[in-house]
Each structure stands twice: as C-alpha cells, then as structure tokens.
Design an enzyme around this catalytic site. Structure first.
Site, PDB file in Angstrom:
ATOM      1  N   HIS A 207       0.822  -1.208   0.000  1.00 37.84           N
ATOM      2  CA  HIS A 207       0.000   0.000   0.000  1.00 37.84           C
ATOM      3  C   HIS A 207       0.860   1.263   0.000  1.00 37.84           C
ATOM      4  CE1 HIS A 207      -3.253   2.631   1.898  1.00 37.84           C
ATOM      5  NE2 HIS A 207      -3.831   2.142   0.831  1.00 37.84           N
ATOM      6  N   LYS A 209       3.246   4.342  -1.252  1.00 37.69           N
ATOM      7  CA  LYS A 209       3.359   5.205  -2.427  1.00 37.69           C
ATOM      8  C   LYS A 209       4.708   5.893  -2.343  1.00 37.69           C
ATOM      9  CE  LYS A 209      -1.253   4.899  -1.625  1.00 37.69           C
ATOM     10  NZ  LYS A 209      -1.822   4.258  -0.425  1.00 37.69           N
ATOM     11  N   ASP A 214      16.380  10.329  -9.347  1.00 37.70           N
ATOM     12  CA  ASP A 214      17.818  10.632  -9.344  1.00 37.70           C
ATOM     13  C   ASP A 214      18.435  10.512  -7.955  1.00 37.70           C
ATOM     14  OD1 ASP A 214      17.806  11.050 -12.067  1.00 37.70           O
ATOM     15  OD2 ASP A 214      17.656  13.225 -11.933  1.00 37.70           O
ATOM     16  N   HIS A 389      -9.288  11.227   1.848  1.00 33.68           N
ATOM     17  CA  HIS A 389      -8.310  10.146   1.746  1.00 33.68           C
ATOM     18  C   HIS A 389      -7.012  10.468   2.493  1.00 33.68           C
ATOM     19  CE1 HIS A 389      -5.763   7.152  -0.611  1.00 33.68           C
ATOM     20  NE2 HIS A 389      -6.792   6.429  -0.245  1.00 33.68           N
ATOM     21  N   LYS A 391      -4.280  10.790   5.351  1.00 34.03           N
ATOM     22  CA  LYS A 391      -3.934   9.887   6.448  1.00 34.03           C
ATOM     23  C   LYS A 391      -2.971  10.633   7.370  1.00 34.03           C
ATOM     24  CE  LYS A 391      -4.075   6.886   2.546  1.00 34.03           C
ATOM     25  NZ  LYS A 391      -5.301   6.160   2.706  1.00 34.03           N
ATOM     26  N   ASP A 396      -0.670  18.052  19.347  1.00 37.59           N
ATOM     27  CA  ASP A 396      -0.367  19.356  19.963  1.00 37.59           C
ATOM     28  C   ASP A 396       0.037  20.407  18.932  1.00 37.59           C
ATOM     29  OD1 ASP A 396      -0.897  18.114  22.343  1.00 37.59           O
ATOM     30  OD2 ASP A 396       1.205  17.867  22.925  1.00 37.59           O
TER      31      ASP A 396
END
Length: 471
Positions: A207, A209, A214, A389, A391, A396
């Site tokens: 899952h 990404k 370079d 979507h 996450k 604080d």
C-alpha cells in the site's frame, strides 16, 4: 457427494487451524474468529482463508542493501527538543530503528492536481533514475500521462523501475505497462494473485506510495495515480488527500525501501546485479541546509512488529493539548482506541475526521460503527462532505505524521506501509492549516446522528464490525 465434500473441507480446515495456531501464531481474538469460521462454516471458511489469509511472498536476501544503507545513515546535526518530541524520536529510533534526518526542503500537497504537476515536472527533468511504487495506477488520463513520460525517459536511457500492487491494480490491464518495458524500463506487479480472475492472495498488499528521482527527490503520502485524486471522478468529488515531496537526507530511506521492495519482485538477474553494483548511483548526497527533522518508518509483513501503529500510539501518549486525525477508514484495534479514549478523558481535545462518501460500503459501515463510542468519550467527530483520503495524525500542533497508513487493522497488521514522522513546526503548521480548512467542509456529528440511523444501517454496522478483523 455432498457428505464427502463436507468431510474434505473439514479435514483441510483442521490443517489450516493447526497452521494458524502453531505456525502463524495469530492473536487470540483473531485466532478464535478463524477457528469458529473454519469449524462451523467449512466451505465459507476455506474460501475466506484462500482470499484473505495467504502467506506473503518470501523474502529475498537483501543483507547487502541493509549493510550499505546503515553505512549511509548519518546524523549531521543535533538540537534540543522538548520532552514530548524527544520521546517520540527516541521511540522511533529504538523500537523502529528509524534515524532522525535533519535537513530537508519540502512541499506539502493537499490535492492531486498540484502533486501531479510537480511530479511530472520532476520526472521530465530526471537524468539518471526514476523509481516508483504505487498501490494503484489507473487506466485514465493521469495514468496515461505517467506511462508516456516513463516510456520517454526510458527510451532516453534513464533507468526506470516501476512496481505496482496486483490487487490495487486489479482493473488495470497487464499490458498497460508494455510501452515502458519495450523502451527499456522494468515493471513488476507485487504479490500477484494465484488466479487473477478470482483474486486470490488478496491480503499482504503493498500500500506504499514511493517515488525517488535521481536519488535526490522523494515523494510519499496517500495519493496513487488516477483522476479521482484530482476530483475528476464525480462519484468521489471533492477528493481530499495529503502527499509530501522531500529533497534532503530522508530520501535515502525512501530509496532504501523502494529497492528492498523492488528486489522482492525483480525477476531480472542482470538488473538485480546491476543494482548491487551501482548502489552509489541511487544514493545522492544532499546540499540542503534547511532544518526540518523527519523520521521515515515502514511497517508490514516484512517487519516483526507493528512499527507505524506503535509510533501512532506513542504520539498519542505524549499529547497534552490536542490530537487531530484524518483518515478515510477508522477501524482501530483495542490498543489504539483505548489510547485515544484515555487522552480524551485526560482533557486532551481529540478530533477525528472521516468522509461521508464511501469507496467501500462495508468499510464505511464499519467506520461509522465507532462514532457512538467516540462521542461517548467526548471526542469530536467530523464528517467531510466528499471523500477524505488524507492519512494524517497531528499532536499538539507540533508533531505530525503523513503517509500511506490508514487507521485500520489492515494497515496496522497486513499491508506494507510507510510514513514520515515530522518534527518541524513550519511543515506541521501546513498540515494543521489544511485540517482547519477541511473542517469548514464538514458537519459535526451530534446526538441526532445515532437517532436517525435506520435499522438496516445498525444491522450492517454490527455485522461488518464483527467480521472486520478477518477482512
């Protein structure tokens, strides 16, 4: 005939139970759920096991990569942090083995349009290597733009490597990536199903990404490749997400994680040997001098502990004023939920934001089953008017984490995930600003929410929550 089939299923299921108890050593609650399913519903239990409890792909030896990466990990700068921040950093260093990297230039993206514009520009400027790992690559205008760019760069001699997840790309044709391969690039799918038509091996998905260009520019976060991330799919619009572009020391950790995942699926011995011989080619020193403390934490079936979840728990434990959560799915385990409640009962302002639009009906119903429990602990619940979507977890308004990990047991236990833990005030302020901006597009859940639930919804929530640990 039916009797014999029943006996066969029962015998096979007893073997599977033995595997769960003595080999996989499942947690008691999860183990009990599987045992009950396999014993009392043998055919259903067998099919469920094949779909959701297959063993992940075996590890390849990557000791050479581990040793090289450890040599590259250096701490070039130190400064004093307050006790709360210092304890989270120490936890990630000791428990997760994640080094603190101090110097980064960064960009925070809250929508796909801005992210893709910058990503495609960076790809166009690549001169040596382009490494990409995505859960989803859609066959749409965004995916086609990416394929065209990668094909062009591969034909120019740039080393292009792409890994995509088989389950995430279930609707994507296998020959969609053929132009990249024909141009000299390398493309692999992660943990392919045994039988593609029925989707076996559904669990243990990658899952993450990750993009590394370079060896200098890195991307991670929640956005895959597809038009929905630009709010171009009316079914999910408006779509809100979070992603980060980094230039600096932590890119080495993103590169390390990509290569390690790539070596799990690489079937080209020459390419694997080339990577071993050219590691310096993929690790570039950074001249960035802007302080921005970051740790990269990975978790999944390839790690012995729930590294990211436990880092979340640690962050919530040190909260003194506020905890802000944005997640598309809220299906926590007991430890996460109780830690969140304890913070709320201790006077910490806790806010949880989830979407009103559902991309998976059963997951959304399981998520909404927790709303009553959260409100009883004086936790504010926001319903984002669209598909959220992002996450993000913010503590604080001083520490935040952005990555691929959802607040659910699939991300915590089953999927391969990666998150950046950020201790920079300016970057954290950007994430906080976006949270407050999103609140303006939310409705706050009040006492009428539960009263207005239909009987069907209540039944669905109860059933889906019961079986959620198996899915």
């Amino acid at each position: 005939m039916i009797t014999w089939l029943f006996i066969i299923f029962r015998t096979i299921n007893l073997i599977l139970i033995w595997i769960l108890i003595f080999y996989k050593r499942k947690e008691p609650a999860l183990l009990l759920a599987w045992i009950l399913l396999l014993i009392f519903l043998p055919p259903v239990g067998f099919v469920m096991y094949q779909l959701f409890e297959r063993t992940p792909i075996p590890k390849k030896k990557t000791l050479f990569l581990n040793e090289y990466h450890e040599q590259k990990q250096t701490r070039t700068f130190s400064r004093s942090f307050n006790n709360s921040v210092a304890s989270v950093i120490a936890f990630n260093e000791i428990y997760n083995g994640s080094k603190l990297y101090m110097f980064h230039d960064w960009m925070y993206f809250s929508n796909g349009k801005d992210k893709y514009k910058q990503l495609f520009a960076d790809i166009e400027q690549a001169t040596e290597s382009i490494h990409l790992l995505y859960f989803i690559v859609r066959e749409d205008e965004v995916g086609e733009k990416l394929i065209d760019l990668l094909t062009q760069k591969a034909s120019q001699g740039v080393e292009v490597r792409l890994v995509y997840d088989s389950a995430g790309c279930f609707g994507t044709r296998l020959n969609y990536f053929k132009p990249i391969i024909e141009a000299g690039g390398h493309v692999y799918h992660f943990h392919p199903p045994t039988f593609r038509l029925i989707g076996l091996n559904y669990n243990y998905r990658n899952h993450r990404k990750i993009v590394v260009i370079d060896g200098r520019i890195g991307y991670l976060g929640g956005m895959n490749i597809g038009k929905e991330y630009m709010s171009l799919d009316p079914k999910y619009a408006p779509w809100r997400d979070g992603h980060i572009r980094l230039v600096g020391e932590a890119v080495a950790d993103l590169q390390y994680r990509f290569i390690k995942d790539y070596l799990l699926v690489c079937e080209d011995d020459k390419d694997e040997l080339h990577i071993k011989e050219q590691l310096n080619h993929y690790y570039k020193s950074s001249l960035v001098m802007t302080p921005c403390p970051i740790q990269i934490v990975s978790a999944g079936p390839d790690t012995p502990t729930d590294d990211i979840k436990m880092a979340f728990i640690k962050m919530m434990q040190v909260a003194t004023t506020s905890i802000r959560i944005q997640t598309p799915y809220f299906i926590p385990d007991s430890l996460f939920l109780e830690t969140l409640k304890i913070a709320a009962y201790s006077g910490v302002k806790v806010e949880v934001m989830i979407p009103t639009i559902a991309d998976h009906h059963y997951v959304h119903r399981t998520t909404t089953s927790y709303i009553k429990e959260l409100r009883e602990a004086n936790i504010t619940v926001y319903l984002y008017e669209g598909f959220l979507h992002s996450k993000n977890l913010i503590i604080d308004d001083e520490i935040c984490t952005v990555g691929s990990t959802n607040i659910d047991q699939r991300s915590f236990k089953i999927n391969y995930e990666i998150n950046a833990f950020i201790y920079d005030k300016e970057l954290t302020d950007q994430v906080v600003y976006q949270f407050h901006k999103d609140v303006n597009n939310c409705r706050i859940v009040d006492e009428t929410y539960e009263r207005e639930k239909s009987l069907i919804i209540r039944i669905e929530e109860a059933i889906y929550r019961l079986i959620s640990m198996l899915l």
